[in-house]
Design an enzyme around this catalytic site. Sequence first.
Site, short mmCIF file in Angstrom:
data_model
loop_
_atom_site.label_atom_id
_atom_site.label_comp_id
_atom_site.label_asym_id
_atom_site.label_seq_id
_atom_site.Cartn_x
_atom_site.Cartn_y
_atom_site.Cartn_z
CE LYS A 27 -2.13 3.02 2.08
NZ LYS A 27 -2.04 4.46 1.78
N GLY A 41 6.90 4.89 8.69
CA GLY A 41 6.06 6.17 8.64
C GLY A 41 6.31 6.87 10.33
CB SER A 42 4.14 9.35 11.93
OG SER A 42 2.67 9.00 11.89
CB THR A 43 6.11 7.73 16.43
OG1 THR A 43 7.41 7.43 16.07
CG2 THR A 43 5.84 6.94 17.97
N GLY A 90 2.35 4.36 13.74
CA GLY A 90 2.60 2.98 14.07
C GLY A 90 1.93 2.54 15.13
CD GLU A 121 12.38 3.80 9.24
OE1 GLU A 121 12.37 4.66 9.92
OE2 GLU A 121 12.33 3.48 7.99
CB CYS A 159 12.75 8.11 8.76
SG CYS A 159 13.71 6.91 7.72
CD GLU A 218 10.52 12.17 11.62
OE1 GLU A 218 11.42 11.44 11.18
OE2 GLU A 218 9.24 11.77 12.11
#
Length: 475
Positions: free
Chosen positions: A197, A250-252, A255, A272, A306, A403
């Site tokens: 995706k 992607g972002s925390t 996640g 990750e 990242c 970030e």
Amino acid sequence: MSDNTVAVLDSVSRFLDRQHGLYIDGQWRASAAEGRLAVYNPANGQQIATTADANEHDVAQAVQSAHKAFSEGVWAQRLPVERERILLRFADLVEQHAEELAQLETLEQGKSINIARAFEVGSTLNWMRYTAGLATKITGQTLDVSIPMPPGAKYQVYTRKEPIGVVAGIVPWNFPLMIGMWKVMPALAAGCSIVIKPSETTPLTLLRIAELASEAGVPPGVFNVVTGRGTVCGKALTEHPLIAKVSFTGSTPVGRLLMRQSADTIKKVSLELGGNAPFIVFDDADIDAAVEGALIAKYRNAGQTCVCVNRFYVQRGVYPQFAEKFVARVAALQVGNGFEAGVQIGPLINRKARDKVLELLDDALSKGAQVLTGATPHALGGNFFTPTVLGNVQPGSLLLEEEIFGPVAPLVIFDDEAEAIRQANDTIYGLAAYFYTRDAARIWRVSERLEYGMVGINTGLISNEVAPFGGVKQS
């Protein structure tokens, strides 16, 4: 223009003009949903294509296709050497179409065409060939063991590694080709099937890759691509009982959500996530080398990676020298459309990303930070932002905590090694860190104390196909 350039541009144009559907079971299919998603060029805001906006039914079809291919053994039961040959052929096709893929990458993501060619496509090819070779290197163990009953009995225990099943790969927008293939290739090398995706912002390169996989000989159903909104497709993939493993970059916050959604079906999950990378310059560092490494680690892809540096900690004795040289180099960086000659910094992905950078800058300046260069939207307008360096950035500034994902470098002065390590580790993130020193003892001491999955020592570029890539803590 050469005949080859004309042919590539013509191929890209024809691809963009398509009514892109979903790639399921080796065929292009229309979505069950009526809507379409627009893909924009972030350099000028123009719509360049549309893709299907998949719903839960579409995702279920893709998963069923992948599960059927896995269950029937059309890929998993092939000899590893056969999978390796097909995957190497896949890599050869990607190389043959490298310029087309680089063009698509710059169109949909905005990065410099030189970065798209050398880093995105080049690194992808290295990864593909390295991982294809692993198909024939999957080994188990044989162990001699004894058991208590009956006394003195001896047995041999052997282990073997088997493909886990259907993998869901969820890919971010910043390096769609490279990170997409980070997920696809290990799954295929192991004998798994996959549903990938891509981000709805940058879906085009992976749609083109699906065709190359089929041309290489990957059987129908083994490699499927669904395009759509993450809130819909991500949830459908993580909650589907036939998905055995989820791989997400992607972002925390996202996640965390995907991990929760995967919990009820006890999936294996590889995440990750976000980073807050420190870059430490000690007083014994080679300053010129540190400046070069800082440019690579901070401004690659306009700061939208990242593992980009988020925070610079420079020891007081060398701070003036480092800041002067670094600011001069940053101020000279050329900003523009990624297709223009000499451009090093392309646009941010969208207006939302640009506005976030402005908010972080405003916060830092309100707390006493000083502008050393930049700190404004670029004269080109739109999503372009001037490469920026701030000095005297204060603790508590959001630039040091969140970030950035933009071309902004905050500089902080430190006095001793313990202080630098303490500040570098003061974050929930632990993906990548960098430091520069010429002291051999310090190299070992600091690298062991930094709480990060990857540590770059006297280098600003740590990604390599032969090394693990990942973090600790909430990265």
